[in-house]
Design a protein around this motif. Structure first.
Motif, PDB file in Angstrom:
ATOM      1  N   PRO A 324       0.743  -1.075   0.214  1.00 47.29           N
ATOM      2  CA  PRO A 324      -0.103   0.119  -0.090  1.00 47.29           C
ATOM      3  C   PRO A 324       0.657   1.171  -0.055  1.00 47.29           C
ATOM      4  O   PRO A 324       1.851   1.312   0.670  1.00 47.29           O
ATOM      5  CB  PRO A 324      -0.720   0.015   1.321  1.00 47.29           C
ATOM      6  N   GLY A 325       0.398   2.089  -0.883  1.00 51.03           N
ATOM      7  CA  GLY A 325       1.214   3.615  -0.835  1.00 51.03           C
ATOM      8  C   GLY A 325       2.564   3.485  -1.737  1.00 51.03           C
ATOM      9  O   GLY A 325       3.205   4.388  -1.543  1.00 51.03           O
ATOM     10  N   LEU A 326       2.532   2.475  -2.400  1.00 56.72           N
ATOM     11  CA  LEU A 326       3.729   2.457  -3.344  1.00 56.72           C
ATOM     12  C   LEU A 326       4.015   3.457  -4.272  1.00 56.72           C
ATOM     13  O   LEU A 326       3.044   4.114  -4.840  1.00 56.72           O
ATOM     14  CB  LEU A 326       3.880   1.079  -4.360  1.00 56.72           C
ATOM     15  N   ARG A 327       5.097   3.970  -4.436  1.00 52.39           N
ATOM     16  CA  ARG A 327       5.242   5.465  -5.041  1.00 52.39           C
ATOM     17  C   ARG A 327       6.071   5.198  -6.366  1.00 52.39           C
ATOM     18  O   ARG A 327       6.530   4.052  -6.442  1.00 52.39           O
ATOM     19  CB  ARG A 327       6.220   6.551  -4.285  1.00 52.39           C
ATOM     20  N   ALA A 328       5.775   6.316  -7.319  1.00 56.88           N
ATOM     21  CA  ALA A 328       6.699   5.959  -8.663  1.00 56.88           C
ATOM     22  C   ALA A 328       7.563   7.018  -8.649  1.00 56.88           C
ATOM     23  O   ALA A 328       7.415   8.367  -9.142  1.00 56.88           O
ATOM     24  CB  ALA A 328       5.807   6.130  -9.735  1.00 56.88           C
ATOM     25  N   PRO A 329       8.925   6.858  -8.033  1.00 53.43           N
ATOM     26  CA  PRO A 329       9.777   8.071  -8.108  1.00 53.43           C
ATOM     27  C   PRO A 329       9.968   8.865  -9.194  1.00 53.43           C
ATOM     28  O   PRO A 329      10.276   8.139 -10.367  1.00 53.43           O
ATOM     29  CB  PRO A 329      10.971   7.095  -7.342  1.00 53.43           C
ATOM     30  N   GLY A 330      10.196  10.095  -9.220  1.00 46.89           N
ATOM     31  CA  GLY A 330      10.853  10.762 -10.456  1.00 46.89           C
ATOM     32  C   GLY A 330      12.163  11.125 -10.335  1.00 46.89           C
ATOM     33  O   GLY A 330      12.796  10.284  -9.959  1.00 46.89           O
ATOM     34  N   HIS A 331      12.422  12.286 -10.556  1.00 50.52           N
ATOM     35  CA  HIS A 331      13.959  12.613 -10.634  1.00 50.52           C
ATOM     36  C   HIS A 331      14.035  14.310 -10.256  1.00 50.52           C
ATOM     37  O   HIS A 331      13.305  14.842 -10.581  1.00 50.52           O
ATOM     38  CB  HIS A 331      14.711  12.282 -11.718  1.00 50.52           C
ATOM     39  N   VAL A 332      15.289  14.471  -9.806  1.00 50.30           N
ATOM     40  CA  VAL A 332      15.671  16.019  -9.571  1.00 50.30           C
ATOM     41  C   VAL A 332      16.313  16.538 -10.526  1.00 50.30           C
ATOM     42  O   VAL A 332      16.236  17.736 -10.815  1.00 50.30           O
ATOM     43  CB  VAL A 332      16.565  16.160  -8.368  1.00 50.30           C
ATOM     44  N   ASP A 333      16.969  15.884 -11.588  1.00 53.04           N
ATOM     45  CA  ASP A 333      17.453  16.539 -12.883  1.00 53.04           C
ATOM     46  C   ASP A 333      17.062  15.402 -14.179  1.00 53.04           C
ATOM     47  O   ASP A 333      17.675  14.396 -14.161  1.00 53.04           O
ATOM     48  CB  ASP A 333      19.076  16.393 -12.410  1.00 53.04           C
ATOM     49  N   PRO A 334      16.268  16.201 -14.850  1.00 52.79           N
ATOM     50  CA  PRO A 334      16.068  15.647 -15.890  1.00 52.79           C
ATOM     51  C   PRO A 334      17.120  14.705 -16.897  1.00 52.79           C
ATOM     52  O   PRO A 334      17.187  13.742 -17.382  1.00 52.79           O
ATOM     53  CB  PRO A 334      14.791  16.243 -17.031  1.00 52.79           C
ATOM     54  N   ALA A 335      17.894  15.624 -17.144  1.00 48.86           N
ATOM     55  CA  ALA A 335      19.476  15.312 -17.961  1.00 48.86           C
ATOM     56  C   ALA A 335      19.857  14.142 -17.492  1.00 48.86           C
ATOM     57  O   ALA A 335      20.488  13.269 -18.210  1.00 48.86           O
ATOM     58  CB  ALA A 335      20.204  16.712 -18.120  1.00 48.86           C
ATOM     59  N   GLU A 336      20.102  14.391 -16.239  1.00 52.31           N
ATOM     60  CA  GLU A 336      20.797  13.081 -15.438  1.00 52.31           C
ATOM     61  C   GLU A 336      19.992  11.652 -15.576  1.00 52.31           C
ATOM     62  O   GLU A 336      20.681  10.761 -15.768  1.00 52.31           O
ATOM     63  CB  GLU A 336      21.045  13.455 -13.803  1.00 52.31           C
ATOM     64  N   LEU A 337      18.607  11.866 -15.451  1.00 52.64           N
ATOM     65  CA  LEU A 337      17.891  10.493 -15.563  1.00 52.64           C
ATOM     66  C   LEU A 337      18.003   9.947 -16.904  1.00 52.64           C
ATOM     67  O   LEU A 337      18.159   9.057 -17.142  1.00 52.64           O
ATOM     68  CB  LEU A 337      16.346  10.865 -15.134  1.00 52.64           C
ATOM     69  N   ALA A 338      18.308  11.038 -18.216  1.00 51.98           N
ATOM     70  CA  ALA A 338      18.430  10.729 -19.528  1.00 51.98           C
ATOM     71  C   ALA A 338      19.502   9.959 -19.580  1.00 51.98           C
ATOM     72  O   ALA A 338      19.849   9.001 -20.396  1.00 51.98           O
ATOM     73  CB  ALA A 338      18.328  11.974 -20.236  1.00 51.98           C
ATOM     74  N   VAL A 339      20.688  10.397 -19.119  1.00 51.49           N
ATOM     75  CA  VAL A 339      21.975   9.688 -19.039  1.00 51.49           C
ATOM     76  C   VAL A 339      21.760   8.222 -18.728  1.00 51.49           C
ATOM     77  O   VAL A 339      22.104   7.241 -19.143  1.00 51.49           O
ATOM     78  CB  VAL A 339      23.275  10.596 -18.352  1.00 51.49           C
ATOM     79  N   ARG A 340      21.306   8.190 -17.324  1.00 46.36           N
ATOM     80  CA  ARG A 340      21.109   6.776 -16.799  1.00 46.36           C
ATOM     81  C   ARG A 340      20.253   5.960 -17.513  1.00 46.36           C
ATOM     82  O   ARG A 340      20.524   4.645 -17.392  1.00 46.36           O
ATOM     83  CB  ARG A 340      20.562   7.183 -15.271  1.00 46.36           C
ATOM     84  N   ALA A 341      19.227   6.490 -18.215  1.00 49.65           N
ATOM     85  CA  ALA A 341      18.342   5.441 -19.041  1.00 49.65           C
ATOM     86  C   ALA A 341      18.945   4.998 -20.134  1.00 49.65           C
ATOM     87  O   ALA A 341      19.050   3.919 -20.523  1.00 49.65           O
ATOM     88  CB  ALA A 341      17.442   6.556 -19.587  1.00 49.65           C
ATOM     89  N   ILE A 342      20.088   5.691 -20.767  1.00 50.29           N
ATOM     90  CA  ILE A 342      20.839   5.362 -21.994  1.00 50.29           C
ATOM     91  C   ILE A 342      21.927   4.345 -21.486  1.00 50.29           C
ATOM     92  O   ILE A 342      22.065   3.159 -22.094  1.00 50.29           O
ATOM     93  CB  ILE A 342      21.626   6.554 -22.753  1.00 50.29           C
TER      94      ILE A 342
END
Length: 510
Positions: A324-342
């Motif tokens: 219950p209450g499971l979250r879908a975390p976002g990110h503080v820095d979209p560009a950093e997240l994009a690097v990590r996705a690649i």
């Protein structure tokens, strides 16, 4: 019954799910409150309802000193909405009006100032300046009540143009002078050292803090993030400088007491809060840092609305009940997240984390003074776009994809900011070489905070579906999970491993 009758029922019931979704102005007192204010419920004829705190303030109501409506969780509506108003609200929360003015806000959305003002007043009863003013007052209140900074420093750090404007706004909103607020404050933490700002991040219960911090811990990039002794710490790149956020998993009850937190009343309808300490180079970044931490932790969601949809699924129902209450975390820095996705394409979480750490060590900017395990700011898109692809610690094709994406971000060809059009951003991402459906979807889910992304091709999702006994295409079933398919993705991942203990990440799917 009309909408206002339903709202009055919510006020009478004290249902905390509605905190931050609307505000209650009491005409007999001139005060506006949360729906859960502990004061006696006013008569129906003495109540006015407002969609925003700014609208209540604009109508001449002052913030209640008991329920502190200005500190309520944010409305989950702005996470889900993809229209101009939703995008504008995300930008205003990120401080766009203070940095670029209403003209800059309107230009980033592709509207005229007049049309944007009309849209916001129609929807929320307040224009962009009033909405930014309400946020400015909240930032100032935090600094007044939790620090010993001089009032003049607080005024300019919060974004006010003058001390006079600061004093007038604080009196109008809180019916008390800044000095009087500081004298009566019960929120100062005497253990907080100089140069640190302590804030509380409210959320709607329940919130599965163990899984939330476990998710962040196992993806923590060395040099930029760490989780130790129940405290998640990371470096922030902010508009006016750098910062470090220290976020406690204790939800106000001490480290290690998170879990599926249900607030003090224990019935799953109350609000809790997470402790956060911010070390900022420039206090003007306080409001932006708070909002980015909230997006990272997905604190503005309504977990009951998510559960009402997903729990009806035969496939997901047991998973929703188990977390219950499971979250879908976002990110503080979209560009950093994009690097990590690649970097995370077709490799394990542990391998992606290692590669990202090497990129930080090679191209990140060192902190002036390392803080524990935090040593660098994540590299800028421009720096990675200009790097020699042969020096990037990954296969050549993936290095070219990374540089192409970083060049698109640096040039503005792709916008991943809080006001981005999510559908347009995903289409532009998928047009880049080496960026397929999984990568674009992962960026849309986390960098853009879209609550309705199912990573259908993800290896972990596919394993979870087989584990749950589902074979074949998932399309027809997944349509019933709208508009919460990002949460469905996280529930599927959670099926494959128990929640980790805070500070002890366990291997789980991407």
């Amino acid at each position: 019954m009309n909408d206002e009758d339903y709202r009055y029922l919510a006020v009478r019931s004290g249902d905390a799910r509605f905190d931050g979704m609307f505000y209650v102005g009491v005409t007999s007192t001139g005060i506006y409150c949360r729906p859960t204010c502990p004061a006696t419920t006013p008569k129906r004829e003495n109540i006015r309802f407002f969609r925003s705190a700014a609208a209540a303030q604009g109508a001449g109501f002052r913030a209640c000193k008991r329920c502190r409506p200005d500190a309520a969780p944010g409305s989950p509506e702005w996470n889900a909405r993809a229209d101009a108003v939703g995008r504008a609200m995300r930008l205003i929360a990120d401080g766009a009006v203070d940095r670029a003015g209403v003209s800059g806000l309107a230009a980033s959305l592709g509207y005229s100032e007049r049309h944007l003002n009309r849209l916001l007043i129609t929807e929320l009863g307040a224009g962009p300046l009033a909405l930014a003013r309400a946020q400015r007052a909240q930032t100032a209140r935090i600094l007044v009540e939790t620090t010993t900074l001089p009032m003049g420093d607080i005024a300019f750090a919060a974004g006010f143009s003058s001390i006079r404007q600061f004093n007038e706004t604080m009196r109008a909103v809180f019916a008390r002078s800044p000095t009087g607020m500081r004298e009566r404050s019960e929120h100062r933490d005497n253990a907080v050292p100089a140069g640190v700002t302590a804030v509380r991040l409210p959320f709607r219960a329940p919130c599965d803090l163990d899984r939330l911090f476990g998710f962040l811990a196992e993806r923590a990039v060395p040099g930029v993030e760490e989780l130790s002794h129940g405290v998640y710490r990371r470096v922030l790149r902010l508009p006016h400088g750098r910062g470090i956020a220290e976020i406690s998993t204790g939800a106000g009850n001490g480290p290690g007491k998170g879990g599926a937190y249900n607030a003090a009343n224990g019935n799953g309808t109350g609000n809790g809060h997470i402790q956060c300490r911010l070390h900022l180079d420039d206090l003007r970044d306080l409001g932006t840092a708070v909002q980015r931490c909230r997006r990272l932790l997905d604190l503005d969601t309504d977990p009951h609305a998510v559960a009402e949809v997903l729990a009806q699924s035969d496939l997901l129902g047991p998973a929703v009940a188990a977390a219950p209450g499971l979250r879908a975390p976002g990110h503080v820095d979209p560009a950093e997240l994009a690097v990590r996705a690649i970097v995370g394409q077709q490799v394990s979480v542990a391998a992606a984390r290692t590669v990202a750490g090497r990129i930080v060590e090679q191209y990140g900017k060192p902190l002036t003074a390392p803080n524990g395990g935090l040593t660098h700011v994540f590299p800028e898109p421009e720096d990675l776009a200009a790097a020699n692809p042969e020096d990037l610690p990954m296969p050549a094709a993936r290095a070219r994809a990374l540089q192409g994406l970083m060049a698109a971000l640096a040039s503005g060809e792709v916008d991943l900011g809080p006001g981005a059009d999510r559908a347009d951003a995903e289409a532009r991402l998928r047009s880049l070489p080496g960026v397929g459906p999984w990568t674009a979807g992962y960026i849309r889910m986390r960098a853009l905070g879209d609550p309705d992304v199912l990573l259908e091709s993800d290896h972990g999702v596919q394993r979870a579906l087989r584990y749950a006994g589902h074979a074949g295409p998932i399309g027809d079933v997944a349509r019933t999970w709208r508009p919460w398919r990002s949460y469905a993705t996280h529930h599927l991942w959670a099926m494959l491993a128990p929640a980790p203990e805070p500070g002890s990440p366990k291997q789980r799917p991407r």
